[in-house]
Enzyme design. Structure first.
Site, PDB file in Angstrom:
ATOM      1  N   GLY A   1     -45.846  -1.351 -27.564  1.00 58.43           N
ATOM      2  CA  GLY A   1     -47.160  -1.101 -27.600  1.00 58.43           C
ATOM      3  C   GLY A   1     -47.414   0.327 -26.704  1.00 58.43           C
TER       4      GLY A   1
ATOM      5  N   GLY B   1     -51.802  -4.624 -23.557  1.00 60.04           N
ATOM      6  CA  GLY B   1     -51.325  -6.599 -23.706  1.00 60.04           C
ATOM      7  C   GLY B   1     -49.632  -6.503 -23.452  1.00 60.04           C
TER       8      GLY B   1
ATOM      9  N   HIS C   1     -50.067  -7.355 -11.495  1.00 55.75           N
ATOM     10  CA  HIS C   1     -49.186  -7.867 -12.181  1.00 55.75           C
ATOM     11  C   HIS C   1     -48.192  -8.853 -11.266  1.00 55.75           C
ATOM     12  CE1 HIS C   1     -47.857  -4.981 -16.316  1.00 55.75           C
ATOM     13  NE2 HIS C   1     -48.668  -4.250 -15.449  1.00 55.75           N
TER      14      HIS C   1
ATOM     15  N   ARG D   1     -49.951 -12.038 -11.843  1.00 53.47           N
ATOM     16  CA  ARG D   1     -50.456 -12.827 -12.965  1.00 53.47           C
ATOM     17  C   ARG D   1     -48.909 -13.946 -13.048  1.00 53.47           C
ATOM     18  NH1 ARG D   1     -51.382  -7.988 -16.347  1.00 53.47           N
ATOM     19  NH2 ARG D   1     -49.596  -8.610 -17.061  1.00 53.47           N
ATOM     20  N   ARG D   2     -48.526 -13.520 -12.010  1.00 56.69           N
ATOM     21  CA  ARG D   2     -46.345 -13.961 -12.999  1.00 56.69           C
ATOM     22  C   ARG D   2     -47.381 -15.220 -11.755  1.00 56.69           C
ATOM     23  NH1 ARG D   2     -44.568  -8.307 -11.157  1.00 56.69           N
ATOM     24  NH2 ARG D   2     -43.690  -9.757  -9.676  1.00 56.69           N
TER      25      ARG D   2
END
Length: 401
Positions: A229, A234, A271, A274-275
């Site tokens: 993407g 996203g 990042h 979020r994990r």
């Protein structure tokens, strides 16, 4: 063991009352869901919700034979009118086991949040685990004697709960995982089905009767997936979502660290935050040994674009003379080794990459070279994947699989 889902929605149902969101607006007809309640062999009712008797009747069942009503969580929705003749509802203390007159054994499972889960074993030995909304089991042994035949849980709200069950052996390859307590945080319909299939789970309409222990074709989780993407589309979120129900994940960051670059540090931190905390991280561009390893957790590679940047650095691809005099051939060899490793790997892999060839043509020869090589890498890598997704404006379009 016969299980009828009188409802499959969140405690407030779906659509939520007076909610104007897009998911609630489209949750009509067979996509509407009442609050979750389970009827087991017409003898046990798990969670008493508004309209339970009518829901049972619509499904061709009756609550007349129910001898035990157990609650998993406090009821915060509309007032519940207890149908005539139905026993009073209650909750069982954690770890306590009941034996019903029907022969079913019910054990209360402690949770990591307010609520109670229930393990139900039929007289014939089939085993069902039902968890409340927003809950994950905290009272299961580290190693199960055998996996549950069916797990009914809040897969979309607590994907980590499913990961924990897999880690303890409570959920195996043949376990039928049914997602319930469905709310408006996930689009209903095909998108919901797609996300659940990636987690090895499924959902069914309200009123569906299932048979615990009966063979069901469990959704096939793709072993190799490429997610592509544009910038901020996203795609990384989609990739992370695909592995959030796995018990172990190795996050492979190919970007490394950049001293004195606060903007890059902020990207990395977003990042990382979020994990899931259980994931491990490896900062490396040496992907082939990881793919060739026979054992190990699932890999999330983020991203191939930065891997290619490093590979082009290594072969001097930015210099025209070095590119022509051997750099191009050296890069082809590196890409070939990576693609061959993906083809032969036995690990579950989700890789992220970028689409950079759909916009403005780069002004420099080096920029055009990178665009072309990334396009070739994406095509070759995607050919070796069971599933390829294109993410646009946060929406995942399935290109393959």
């Amino acid at each position: 063991m016969e299980l009828t889902l009188l409802g499959t929605g969140a405690p407030l149902g779906l659509p939520r009352p007076d909610c104007p969101c897009a998911v609630c607006a489209t949750s009509r007809g067979d996509r509407a869901r009442a609050a979750t309640a389970l009827l087991v062999d017409e003898a046990l009712l798990l969670d008493l919700t508004p309209g339970a008797a009518l829901a049972a009747a619509r499904a061709g069942h009756s609550l007349v034979g129910v001898r035990q009503v157990l609650l998993t969580h406090p009821h915060d929705g509309p007032a519940v009118e207890v149908p005539a003749g139905l026993p009073s509802a209650g909750r069982v203390p954690d770890g306590r086991e009941l034996t019903l007159i029907s022969g079913h054994r019910v054990r209360a499972v402690s949770m990591d949040s307010p609520g109670t889960g229930y393990e139900v074993t039929s007289p014939e030995g089939e085993r069902l685990l039902y968890l409340p909304p927003g809950g994950s089991a905290a009272g299961l042994p580290d190693h199960q004697s055998r996996p549950y035949d069916m797990v009914v849980a809040d897969v979309t709200g607590r994907p980590d709960a499913l990961a924990r069950l897999r880690a303890t052996g409570a959920v195996g390859a043949s376990t039928d995982v049914i997602a319930v307590h469905l709310d408006h945080d996930v689009p209903n319909g095909p998108e919901l089905d797609r996300r659940l299939a990636a987690a090895g789970a499924r959902t069914v309409p309200d009123g569906t009767t299932l048979y615990v222990g009966e063979y069901h074709d469990v959704p096939d989780v793709p072993r190799r997936t490429l997610v592509t993407g544009g910038a901020r589309s996203g795609k990384s979120v989609e990739a992370e979502r695909r592995l959030e129900t796995f018990p172990e994940v190795l996050y492979v960051a190919t970007g490394g660290t950049r001293e004195g670059d606060p903007e890059w540090a902020q990207r990395v931190a977003l990042h990382r935050d979020r994990r899931p905390g259980s994931w491990r991280t490896a900062e490396t561009c040496d992907l082939v040994p990881l793919l060739e390893a026979a054992d190990g957790p699932a890999l999330l590679i983020d991203c191939l674009s930065l891997w290619l940047t490093d590979a082009m650095d290594q072969v001097g691809a930015w210099d025209d003379e070095r590119w022509v005099s051997g750099g191009q051939e050296a890069l082809r060899e590196r890409v070939g080794e990576l693609v061959a490793a993906v083809r032969a790997t036995s690990r579950t892999v989700v890789a992220v990459t970028n689409e950079v060839g759909s916009g403005v043509v780069p002004a420099t020869a080096a920029g055009r070279r990178y665009r072309d090589e990334l396009g070739r890498l994406n095509a070759a890598f995607g050919d070796e994947c069971e599933q390829v997704l294109l993410v646009v404006a946060g929406q995942a379009l399935v290109l393959r699989g």
